[in-house]
Every structure is written in C-alpha cells, then in structure tokens.
Design a protein around this motif. Sequence first.
Motif, PDB file in Angstrom:
ATOM      1  N   SER A   1      -2.902 -51.912   3.403  1.00 36.97           N
ATOM      2  CA  SER A   1      -3.820 -50.848   3.695  1.00 36.97           C
ATOM      3  C   SER A   1      -3.258 -49.561   3.626  1.00 36.97           C
ATOM      4  N   ILE A   2      -4.111 -48.483   3.713  1.00 33.50           N
ATOM      5  CA  ILE A   2      -3.710 -47.183   3.690  1.00 33.50           C
ATOM      6  C   ILE A   2      -4.480 -46.630   4.981  1.00 33.50           C
ATOM      7  N   ASP A   3      -3.822 -45.620   5.593  1.00 33.31           N
ATOM      8  CA  ASP A   3      -4.622 -44.946   6.823  1.00 33.31           C
ATOM      9  C   ASP A   3      -4.115 -43.326   6.574  1.00 33.31           C
ATOM     10  N   CYS A   4      -4.946 -42.289   6.628  1.00 33.16           N
ATOM     11  CA  CYS A   4      -4.812 -41.159   6.495  1.00 33.16           C
ATOM     12  C   CYS A   4      -5.064 -40.175   7.766  1.00 33.16           C
ATOM     13  N   VAL A   5      -4.017 -39.405   8.049  1.00 36.90           N
ATOM     14  CA  VAL A   5      -4.252 -38.587   9.208  1.00 36.90           C
ATOM     15  C   VAL A   5      -4.302 -37.194   8.574  1.00 36.90           C
ATOM     16  N   ILE A   6      -5.699 -36.456   8.882  1.00 37.89           N
ATOM     17  CA  ILE A   6      -5.759 -35.235   8.264  1.00 37.89           C
ATOM     18  C   ILE A   6      -5.798 -34.234   9.287  1.00 37.89           C
ATOM     19  N   PHE A   7      -4.960 -33.578   9.679  1.00 36.97           N
ATOM     20  CA  PHE A   7      -5.071 -32.357  10.438  1.00 36.97           C
ATOM     21  C   PHE A   7      -5.412 -31.217  10.101  1.00 36.97           C
ATOM     22  N   GLY A   8      -6.495 -30.616  10.959  1.00 36.83           N
ATOM     23  CA  GLY A   8      -7.104 -29.255  10.480  1.00 36.83           C
ATOM     24  C   GLY A   8      -6.690 -28.037  11.381  1.00 36.83           C
ATOM     25  N   PHE A   9      -6.281 -27.062  10.680  1.00 34.98           N
ATOM     26  CA  PHE A   9      -5.975 -25.815  11.728  1.00 34.98           C
ATOM     27  C   PHE A   9      -6.803 -24.681  11.286  1.00 34.98           C
ATOM     28  N   HIS A  10      -7.285 -24.063  12.381  1.00 37.55           N
ATOM     29  CA  HIS A  10      -7.894 -22.824  12.007  1.00 37.55           C
ATOM     30  C   HIS A  10      -8.262 -21.913  13.540  1.00 37.55           C
ATOM     31  N   ASP A  11      -7.771 -20.876  13.497  1.00 37.46           N
ATOM     32  CA  ASP A  11      -8.140 -19.866  14.777  1.00 37.46           C
ATOM     33  C   ASP A  11      -7.371 -20.476  16.018  1.00 37.46           C
ATOM     34  N   ASN A  12      -6.479 -20.920  15.887  1.00 40.90           N
ATOM     35  CA  ASN A  12      -5.748 -21.540  17.052  1.00 40.90           C
ATOM     36  C   ASN A  12      -6.179 -22.837  17.381  1.00 40.90           C
ATOM     37  N   GLN A  13      -6.871 -23.272  16.619  1.00 37.13           N
ATOM     38  CA  GLN A  13      -7.530 -24.790  17.106  1.00 37.13           C
ATOM     39  C   GLN A  13      -6.867 -25.814  16.093  1.00 37.13           C
ATOM     40  N   LEU A  14      -6.409 -27.251  16.670  1.00 36.83           N
ATOM     41  CA  LEU A  14      -5.993 -28.129  15.795  1.00 36.83           C
ATOM     42  C   LEU A  14      -6.689 -29.224  15.934  1.00 36.83           C
ATOM     43  N   LYS A  15      -7.334 -29.819  14.828  1.00 33.55           N
ATOM     44  CA  LYS A  15      -8.298 -30.934  14.837  1.00 33.55           C
ATOM     45  C   LYS A  15      -7.989 -32.157  14.136  1.00 33.55           C
ATOM     46  N   VAL A  16      -8.557 -33.044  13.785  1.00 35.37           N
ATOM     47  CA  VAL A  16      -8.174 -34.326  13.343  1.00 35.37           C
ATOM     48  C   VAL A  16      -9.278 -34.899  12.544  1.00 35.37           C
ATOM     49  N   LEU A  17      -9.501 -35.216  11.272  1.00 41.36           N
ATOM     50  CA  LEU A  17     -10.528 -35.866  10.884  1.00 41.36           C
ATOM     51  C   LEU A  17     -10.532 -37.329  10.915  1.00 41.36           C
ATOM     52  N   LEU A  18     -11.917 -37.731  11.451  1.00 36.23           N
ATOM     53  CA  LEU A  18     -12.123 -39.081  11.831  1.00 36.23           C
ATOM     54  C   LEU A  18     -13.467 -39.570  11.405  1.00 36.23           C
TER      55      LEU A  18
ATOM     56  N   ASP B   1      -5.090 -49.988  16.255  1.00 36.39           N
ATOM     57  CA  ASP B   1      -3.768 -48.995  16.499  1.00 36.39           C
ATOM     58  C   ASP B   1      -3.895 -47.785  15.769  1.00 36.39           C
ATOM     59  N   HIS B   2      -5.091 -47.138  15.623  1.00 42.81           N
ATOM     60  CA  HIS B   2      -5.076 -46.019  15.073  1.00 42.81           C
ATOM     61  C   HIS B   2      -4.690 -44.743  15.893  1.00 42.81           C
ATOM     62  N   LYS B   3      -5.079 -44.937  17.386  1.00 46.91           N
ATOM     63  CA  LYS B   3      -4.286 -43.901  18.377  1.00 46.91           C
ATOM     64  C   LYS B   3      -2.795 -43.884  17.975  1.00 46.91           C
ATOM     65  N   GLU B   4      -1.963 -44.839  17.931  1.00 51.62           N
ATOM     66  CA  GLU B   4      -0.973 -45.078  17.401  1.00 51.62           C
ATOM     67  C   GLU B   4      -0.444 -44.312  16.343  1.00 51.62           C
ATOM     68  N   ILE B   5      -1.111 -44.499  15.200  1.00 53.70           N
ATOM     69  CA  ILE B   5      -0.867 -43.856  13.962  1.00 53.70           C
ATOM     70  C   ILE B   5      -1.150 -42.594  14.076  1.00 53.70           C
ATOM     71  N   LEU B   6      -2.239 -42.027  14.739  1.00 47.80           N
ATOM     72  CA  LEU B   6      -2.302 -40.437  14.901  1.00 47.80           C
ATOM     73  C   LEU B   6      -1.238 -39.827  15.757  1.00 47.80           C
ATOM     74  N   ASP B   7      -0.678 -40.609  16.758  1.00 52.99           N
ATOM     75  CA  ASP B   7       0.298 -39.916  17.657  1.00 52.99           C
ATOM     76  C   ASP B   7       1.660 -39.765  16.780  1.00 52.99           C
ATOM     77  N   LYS B   8       1.921 -40.965  15.958  1.00 55.43           N
ATOM     78  CA  LYS B   8       3.152 -41.031  15.260  1.00 55.43           C
ATOM     79  C   LYS B   8       3.125 -39.852  14.222  1.00 55.43           C
ATOM     80  N   ALA B   9       1.865 -39.437  13.619  1.00 57.08           N
ATOM     81  CA  ALA B   9       1.619 -38.436  12.717  1.00 57.08           C
ATOM     82  C   ALA B   9       1.938 -37.118  13.334  1.00 57.08           C
ATOM     83  N   LEU B  10       1.291 -36.930  14.424  1.00 56.88           N
ATOM     84  CA  LEU B  10       1.391 -35.542  15.137  1.00 56.88           C
ATOM     85  C   LEU B  10       2.959 -35.458  15.445  1.00 56.88           C
TER      86      LEU B  10
END
Length: 251
Positions: free
Chosen positions: A17-34, A152-161
């Motif tokens: 399978s595939i899992d994508c971690v998409i981080f978004g930045f704007h105006d000093n905010q860091l977000k993730v697409l869920l 384990d998506h939190k583990e995947i997110l943490d590894k991506a960050l």
Amino acid sequence: MLKSVLENKELYQPGLSIDCVIFGFHDNQLKVLLIKTKYSNKWALPGGFVSLNEGIDEAAVTVLHRRTGLNGIFLRQFSTFGAANRCDVEVSNNILRFYNIPIEDGKWFASRFVTVGYYALVDFLQTIPQPLAADEIVEWIDHDAVPDLVLDHKEILDKALATLRNELNLTPVGYNLLPEKFTIPELQKLYETILGKKLDRRNFLRKITAIGILIKLDEKKSNVAHKAPNLYRFDKEKYEAVVKNGINQGW
C-alpha cells in the motif's frame, strides 16, 4: 472509493500500500492533510493500494489524487513500514462489514500490508483538496493538534516530519511557500515552524546567505512598527541548482 477497490482486488498488488503525508505551510502555520471516512471515527493519512500496472512512484500520485483530488504535487518517498502487527484484522473486518462484503471475500484486504510512505511540503492556502469520494472528508489540521490516527499512521507522520526536518540540512525550502519578496525574519520563521525550535538570528542569516540563493533588493518592507527590514527574493536559477546538487549544513 474503497468499496470499488475491494470489489476489484484482482487489479491490485497484494500486501502493498501507499500512505502520503502532505504538510502544508502558510503564515507560520504547519498543517497536515488528513482524511476521515464514514466507517471510522479516527482520522487517517491519505492512502491506498498499488495497481498491478503501476510503479510505486506512479501509484503514489494516483493514490493521492483519488483520496484528495490533488494533482501536481511532488512526492518524495521516505520510508517503508512493515511491522508484523501494523495491520489490525478486526479493523479491516469491520470495514468489510460496513460495505457488506463477506469476510471470506475480503481476506486480501484483512491480510498483512507493507506500506510505502511519501511526503510533500506545499502552501496549504494554494492547495485545496477536493475528495473524489462522497463519503470522505479531507481537511488541513494543525500538526500540533493531530488527533488519534488509525493503525500506525502517527508513526508514519512522525517519521515524515523527522525526514522533512533533516532535509532542511540538505536542500533549501521556501520558494513556493513565501511571497515573491520576503524578509529574512519571515524566511527564518518558516524554518523555525518546520523545525519546531527557535534559531539564532545571526547564525541563520550567516548560513542562509552563504548558500547563495538570495538576492537582496533595494527595497524595505512597508507598514511595520519598527525599523523596516530589507526585502529579498530567491534567485530561481541558483535555487534550483542547489536543490539539484544539495547542501550540507545543520540548523
């Protein structure tokens, strides 16, 4: 979307399978697409399965588009996740029951999967997700306020960050995340937001200018309360060369 996959499982590679971690930045905010589905009360990363006629990188682009509607996102492969217990058979079976698919017919879905992680960093105001499945919600969520995630998506997110932060030592960021003209403090804030820590102002200025990708303009930022800082812009040609060849410095 998932029901269609389950009903056509012969078209997909078993156990991958595939899992994508998409981080978004704007105006000093860091977000993730869920993503959130009707069959689970937990959020998840956009993910999916690999078609038999697709390579892994191509499949990642397809999966991201099918789950979020996003196109044109440059995805970097960063890790694989294959712990023996990463898949929860009961969770899988509950999804099969939700779609009225016999457990016997869904053994492919309930089996062990190794997932390949991909990540990207984009401007979340310029990247508007539009889920193709009517039963799914896709939202930008502050990375400091991410709720419980499936499996384990939190583990995947943490590894991506962690990978993204390490990449800052190897390649510059900011070209598509800042206005055309920006100040050094604005660029520093971008790095601090991603790194999750404060940086020494003088040290940052010395290191970022040493890379050679900035052009100092004969302009100052207007409408500021204190002494107006100088404006800069990226030298696109040098920026792209550094991205291609890499740098080697720590923050």
